[in-house]
Design an enzyme around this catalytic site. Structure first.
Site, PDB file in Angstrom:
ATOM      1  N   LYS A 214      14.721  91.990  96.036  1.00  0.00           N
ATOM      2  CA  LYS A 214      16.183  92.114  96.494  1.00  0.00           C
ATOM      3  C   LYS A 214      17.509  91.121  96.223  1.00  0.00           C
ATOM      4  O   LYS A 214      18.226  90.613  96.095  1.00  0.00           O
ATOM      5  CB  LYS A 214      16.287  92.897  97.675  1.00  0.00           C
ATOM      6  CG  LYS A 214      18.010  93.029  98.244  1.00  0.00           C
ATOM      7  CD  LYS A 214      18.148  93.561  99.822  1.00  0.00           C
ATOM      8  CE  LYS A 214      17.308  95.350  99.813  1.00  0.00           C
ATOM      9  NZ  LYS A 214      17.924  95.201 101.192  1.00  0.00           N
TER      10      LYS A 214
ATOM     11  N   GLU B  38       5.941  85.773  95.969  1.00  0.00           N
ATOM     12  CA  GLU B  38       4.533  86.394  95.508  1.00  0.00           C
ATOM     13  C   GLU B  38       5.379  86.776  94.266  1.00  0.00           C
ATOM     14  O   GLU B  38       4.842  86.565  93.142  1.00  0.00           O
ATOM     15  CB  GLU B  38       4.278  87.399  96.384  1.00  0.00           C
ATOM     16  CG  GLU B  38       3.444  86.559  97.525  1.00  0.00           C
ATOM     17  CD  GLU B  38       4.748  86.213  98.510  1.00  0.00           C
ATOM     18  OE1 GLU B  38       4.021  86.272 100.052  1.00  0.00           O
ATOM     19  OE2 GLU B  38       6.049  86.480  98.780  1.00  0.00           O
TER      20      GLU B  38
ATOM     21  N   ARG C 170      10.527  99.274 102.911  1.00  0.00           N
ATOM     22  CA  ARG C 170       9.221 100.111 102.956  1.00  0.00           C
ATOM     23  C   ARG C 170      10.241 101.156 102.991  1.00  0.00           C
ATOM     24  O   ARG C 170       9.750 102.750 103.435  1.00  0.00           O
ATOM     25  CB  ARG C 170       8.631 100.009 104.237  1.00  0.00           C
ATOM     26  CG  ARG C 170       9.840 100.136 105.654  1.00  0.00           C
ATOM     27  CD  ARG C 170       8.933  99.107 107.342  1.00  0.00           C
ATOM     28  NE  ARG C 170       9.739  99.261 108.030  1.00  0.00           N
ATOM     29  CZ  ARG C 170      10.926  97.487 108.421  1.00  0.00           C
ATOM     30  NH1 ARG C 170      10.648  96.833 107.227  1.00  0.00           N
ATOM     31  NH2 ARG C 170      11.646  98.101 109.662  1.00  0.00           N
TER      32      ARG C 170
ATOM     33  N   GLU D 270       5.168  97.456 110.600  1.00  0.00           N
ATOM     34  CA  GLU D 270       6.365  96.542 110.090  1.00  0.00           C
ATOM     35  C   GLU D 270       7.663  97.403 111.092  1.00  0.00           C
ATOM     36  O   GLU D 270       7.893  96.928 111.365  1.00  0.00           O
ATOM     37  CB  GLU D 270       7.026  96.395 108.731  1.00  0.00           C
ATOM     38  CG  GLU D 270       7.480  95.472 108.561  1.00  0.00           C
ATOM     39  CD  GLU D 270       7.666  95.232 107.240  1.00  0.00           C
ATOM     40  OE1 GLU D 270       6.696  93.747 106.632  1.00  0.00           O
ATOM     41  OE2 GLU D 270       8.338  95.743 106.017  1.00  0.00           O
TER      42      GLU D 270
ATOM     43  N   HIS E  26     -18.777 108.846 105.315  1.00  0.00           N
ATOM     44  CA  HIS E  26     -19.641 108.417 104.708  1.00  0.00           C
ATOM     45  C   HIS E  26     -19.150 107.196 105.429  1.00  0.00           C
ATOM     46  O   HIS E  26     -20.152 106.321 104.856  1.00  0.00           O
ATOM     47  CB  HIS E  26     -20.054 108.086 103.954  1.00  0.00           C
ATOM     48  CG  HIS E  26     -20.321 109.904 103.482  1.00  0.00           C
ATOM     49  ND1 HIS E  26     -22.057 110.104 103.562  1.00  0.00           N
ATOM     50  CD2 HIS E  26     -19.505 110.726 103.225  1.00  0.00           C
ATOM     51  CE1 HIS E  26     -22.253 111.070 102.883  1.00  0.00           C
ATOM     52  NE2 HIS E  26     -20.660 112.152 103.376  1.00  0.00           N
TER      53      HIS E  26
ATOM     54  N   LYS F 170       6.425  82.945 106.646  1.00  0.00           N
ATOM     55  CA  LYS F 170       6.838  82.196 105.432  1.00  0.00           C
ATOM     56  C   LYS F 170       7.667  80.902 105.646  1.00  0.00           C
ATOM     57  O   LYS F 170       7.350  80.025 104.697  1.00  0.00           O
ATOM     58  CB  LYS F 170       8.557  83.803 104.735  1.00  0.00           C
ATOM     59  CG  LYS F 170       7.683  84.684 104.504  1.00  0.00           C
ATOM     60  CD  LYS F 170       9.012  85.482 103.754  1.00  0.00           C
ATOM     61  CE  LYS F 170       8.502  86.805 103.764  1.00  0.00           C
ATOM     62  NZ  LYS F 170       9.398  87.584 103.256  1.00  0.00           N
TER      63      LYS F 170
END
Length: 550
Positions: free
Chosen positions: A206, A212, A268, A353, A384, A512
């Site tokens: 945005k 990252e 999200r 979050e 399992h 951050k």
């Protein structure tokens, strides 16, 4: 706003819980042949069976009263009409507007929402169709065959989950990849499979400042330019999903190839916006519209259905019942559908979050549990791996099981076995197996009574453990849209009951802020910033391993 624990419905639930501590679901099923009919509901092709829960119809009535006293209906209306319910950031929350086929006139923060959404969707459609029909070509004139979405968090988890879930709807001409991790192995491993002449990168950020994402985007740009040796190639091989036109243009992307979204679209909740471009490129525009339509169908149900017959409300309030009265800390989600293998990571962000908060809307610390720890994996792999804990562990773990009646990839009778395993797990959680039954079985198998008595305790299944089952016809775009919106609204319901802001995420900011001085200290001749003894020790050891002075 009255404190949650002071509400009459909360106090009534506390009293009701005292009478439910010894509640046995097995007895409830024996005594009431209509329990499934009373404690299940449908929305479109989705069936929610919540009869395997430690609840009675009285419990549900108390929970719905708590929802009403918490003003859930008013808060729901406030969200749909664009009020700034994200009060810490002074933003509306309007991801639901992105998927409404007919949008009522709505102006939010000076923006004509209907007009802006329609404009972006039309641009997305034209772009998707130009890639699919071969009109959009790379720098050397070859058509695009591979698309790499570079993002993180909501700009990665939602689109990646949807693309994996709907890979059986993928167009043949384009393959979509996702890169999110700052670890260079993620990008390098992806690029090793690709031809730069036929690869398109989508940079999803945005602000176009996300560490990252920009690190991966710059490395991808260097890889492309090293191969094509033409600075102008970036314009044909990169598009942006952003609001920062200046930064996008400085990167080398034509602003005409920037697709915008708005502050009222949380990360999200953003796969319905331009962030969903990778989804549309994988499954085609018509199927992307079907995904939106499925979400809108659940929006309509959530907004219009009575609370007692409202699927997101029921799921949300059951979560309140377990987290705040039974004291559960975790919540398991088990899709018996391999295509939904990324659903749990997506829901982890959506839930944790959103509701991992400890301050309420009155700016006071809460004195009750909020968001649960969300975890799980596709069945039958989970059986399992960790179902031992669910069946025989000391913790009570509420669970959701998801399954499709029809599998588009039939292989012999494997889907029948998959369905049987799913239902067997929920039945085993309900029924359990007593020590007396196990001893009798062991003796019948030839074991001595003494040996059977010693072994039997280890094989006991307590049972009476809760689960919900979500059954759908098949995993198609419409159904996936419904499922995602169902969980979005479930999380909203719980946030409103807990009186927290489900739409900010300040908890991710501190790390951050601390990262840049640590990054500098790793290569600087001096320590930059103030750090604790542990961090200083780790920095020194890394520098020593790299042959740098300490």
């Amino acid at each position: 706003m009255k404190p949650l624990k002071h509400l009459p419905a909360w106090k009534a639930l506390e009293q009701h819980f005292k009478s439910m501590r010894s509640f046995d679901m097995r007895a409830a099923f024996r005594e009431d042949a209509s329990r499934f009919d009373q404690l299940s509901l449908r929305c479109g092709n989705l069936l929610l069976d919540y009869s395997k829960n430690r609840v009675t119809t009285e419990t549900i009535q108390h929970l719905m009263q708590l929802a009403r006293e918490s003003e859930l209906e008013a808060m729901r209306n406030a969200m749909f009409t664009g009020e700034r319910i994200n009060f810490t950031e002074q933003r509306a929350v309007l991801h639901t507007a992105l998927r409404a086929p007919v949008r009522p006139p709505l102006v939010v923060e000076g923006v004509d929402v209907e007009h802006e959404i329609s404009k972006v969707l039309k641009r997305m459609q034209r772009f998707v169709e130009s890639v699919h029909n071969g009109n959009w070509r790379g720098h050397t004139g070859k058509p695009i065959r591979n698309v790499v979405n570079i993002g993180i968090g909501g700009s990665d988890l939602g689109p990646a989950m949807a693309c994996h879930a709907l890979d059986h709807y993928a167009v043949e001409s384009v393959r979509v990849y996702f890169v999110s991790n700052l670890d260079p192995a993620h990008l390098a491993g992806t690029l090793a499979q690709l031809d730069p002449e036929t690869t398109l990168f989508i940079v999803a950020s945005k602000t176009f400042t996300t560490l990252e994402t920009l690190a991966n985007a710059n490395s991808a740009k260097a890889w492309l330019l090293a191969a094509l040796r033409a600075p102008g190639a970036v314009a044909q091989h990169f598009v942006a999903l952003s609001t920062n036109a200046q930064a996008v243009e400085a990167f080398g992307i034509d602003p005409e190839n920037m697709f915008i979204f708005w502050d009222w679209v949380g990360g999200r909740y953003s796969l319905w916006s331009a962030i969903g471009l990778s989804i549309a490129l994988q499954i085609g525009w018509g199927n992307f519209q079907a995904l939106l339509a499925g979400a809108h169908a659940m929006d309509t149900h959530f907004r219009e259905a009575p609370l007692e017959a409202n699927m997101p409300v029921i799921l949300g309030m059951l979560g309140i019942w377990y987290a705040n009265f039974w004291g559960t800390d975790t919540y398991g989600i088990f899709p018996y559908d391999q295509r939904l293998r990324l659903l749990v990571p997506f829901l982890q962000q959506l839930d944790m979050e959103s509701n991992g908060k400890n301050v309420n809307r009155a700016n006071k610390r809460v004195n009750y549990n909020t968001g649960p720890i969300v975890w799980g994996a596709p069945g039958t792999n989970g059986q399992h791996a960790f179902f031992e804990l669910v069946h025989q562990g000391t913790r009570l773990i509420p669970t959701d099981f998801l399954m499709a009646a029809v599998n588009p990839t039939p292989l012999a009778d494997q889907h029948e076995w998959l369905l049987a395993n799913c239902m067997a797990q929920t039945e085993a959680l309900l029924k359990g197996k007593s020590r007396a039954v196990i001893e009798a079985e062991l003796i019948a198998q030839g074991m001595s009574r003494e040996e059977a008595r010693a072994l039997a305790p280890h094989k006991v299944f307590p049972g009476n453990r809760p689960s919900n089952t979500l059954l759908y016809q098949k995993l198609d775009p419409h159904t996936l849209g419904m499922l995602i919106a169902l969980y979005e609204h479930k999380v909203f319901v719980q946030g409103m009951i807990w009186q927290i802001n489900s739409f900010d995420q300040w908890g991710v900011e501190l790390g951050k802020q601390l990262a840049p001085p640590i990054r500098a200290a790793l290569s600087s001749v001096r320590v930059i910033g103030e750090h604790d003894g542990s961090t200083l020790g780790l920095i020194a050891d890394i520098r020593r391993r790299r042959g740098l002075s300490t």
